[in-house]
Enzyme design. Sequence first.
Site, mmCIF file in Angstrom:
data_model
loop_
_atom_site.group_PDB
_atom_site.id
_atom_site.type_symbol
_atom_site.label_atom_id
_atom_site.label_comp_id
_atom_site.label_asym_id
_atom_site.label_seq_id
_atom_site.Cartn_x
_atom_site.Cartn_y
_atom_site.Cartn_z
ATOM 1 N N LYS A 67 0.845 -1.191 0.000
ATOM 2 C CA LYS A 67 0.000 0.000 0.000
ATOM 3 C C LYS A 67 0.879 1.239 0.000
ATOM 4 O O LYS A 67 1.968 1.244 0.594
ATOM 5 C CB LYS A 67 -0.907 0.016 1.246
ATOM 6 N N GLU B 101 -9.101 11.741 12.844
ATOM 7 C CA GLU B 101 -8.317 10.553 13.206
ATOM 8 C C GLU B 101 -7.407 10.765 14.402
ATOM 9 O O GLU B 101 -6.488 11.588 14.375
ATOM 10 C CB GLU B 101 -7.481 10.097 12.006
#
Length: 392
Positions: free
Chosen positions: A147, A197
């Site tokens: 990723k 977050e």
Amino acid sequence: MVETLTFENPLLQDFSALCRGFLFTSPWRSLTTQGCFTTITTPVKDGAALGGDFQQQLQQHFASARKQGIANPILVGAIPFDVNQPSALFIPESYQTFNRADLNVPQTAPEETLPHVRRRTAVPDHDAFTSMVAQAVAATQRGDLDKVVLSRLMDIATEQPVDTAALMQRIVAQNPNSYHFHLPLPEGGALVGASPELMLRKQGRDFSSCPLAGSARRENDSQRDRAAGETLMNSDKDRHEHKLVTDAMRETLQPRSRLLSVPTVPSLITTSTLWHLATQIDGEVLDEQENALSLACLLHPTPALSGFPHQRAQRLIQALEPFERQLFGGIVGWCDDQGNGEWVVTIRCGTVKGARVQLFAGAGIVADSQPESEWRETGVKLDTMLRAFGLQ
């Protein structure tokens, strides 16, 4: 000067006054600062090491502050995406903590405070960004990495200098459940944003984190909106992307934890514009000398911000992105001299300096990613800040 704990203060009724220093709001603990005792620009490349140079410097600065009458000093500010770059941290002369439910935030800002935009430029533009994503997809399909997170900027020029207090007022009003931050920058201007977050919160020996990876656009119709969330939860691509993050965080935190809980199944959370896959991580530190910043530095940047494996992802980011992220994709927050604190990821954010604004958004790229879809996802993420400007 000394800090004051939770208080009744007319300052909370004057939002613009809060934006003269560092402002951080959280459902756990919010704070505002006044003055600057000392700045700390040392990179945090060894910030996770309790006996390392950065942590030793921090303890020396705390000791100096106490000698000057600051009874319980606190460190606030931001750390860049690249931990080898200078930090933007400082110990204020004083600070106050407060319950953000008591914060008086007018729901609308006067129209005259909204900037008139002279120019908006996407960096990189659509074709360049989708080409970047295609190259990253090819790299993951070859097995070079699992990723990588690629980002883009929106560069905005306004007719008049931007009123950052009015901008923050709109950001908070439009994103009431996010973590909000306003950080004056050493070179002038400010870093502002509404992050969804949590990187790391620590109180005593207990800590928590809530990484986000995998997202989908909210819908105006409630039935379609619920369906969008369910589709995200059942997406193999997004679940894989999320698992890469949580597995890496589990592996990183385990050696420093006496207890650690990392659920195997994510949950769904929402912002005003997006659904996210989230995992609530809770633990207890093994060494009582750990502090909120040492743990945050241990995790930063997570695969949600860089990719996995990190070093390969970072090299690909440097090769593909046509700009330096600097504080974008970093962390912002605070840590006191008792080790307590809270750090959030510097996303859904921008920098404001005079009549120039730069906004930032990124997306995680895996083997199944589609370039056009990632362009749209980053566009939705930019909406948070564009709405604050009245430009969505």
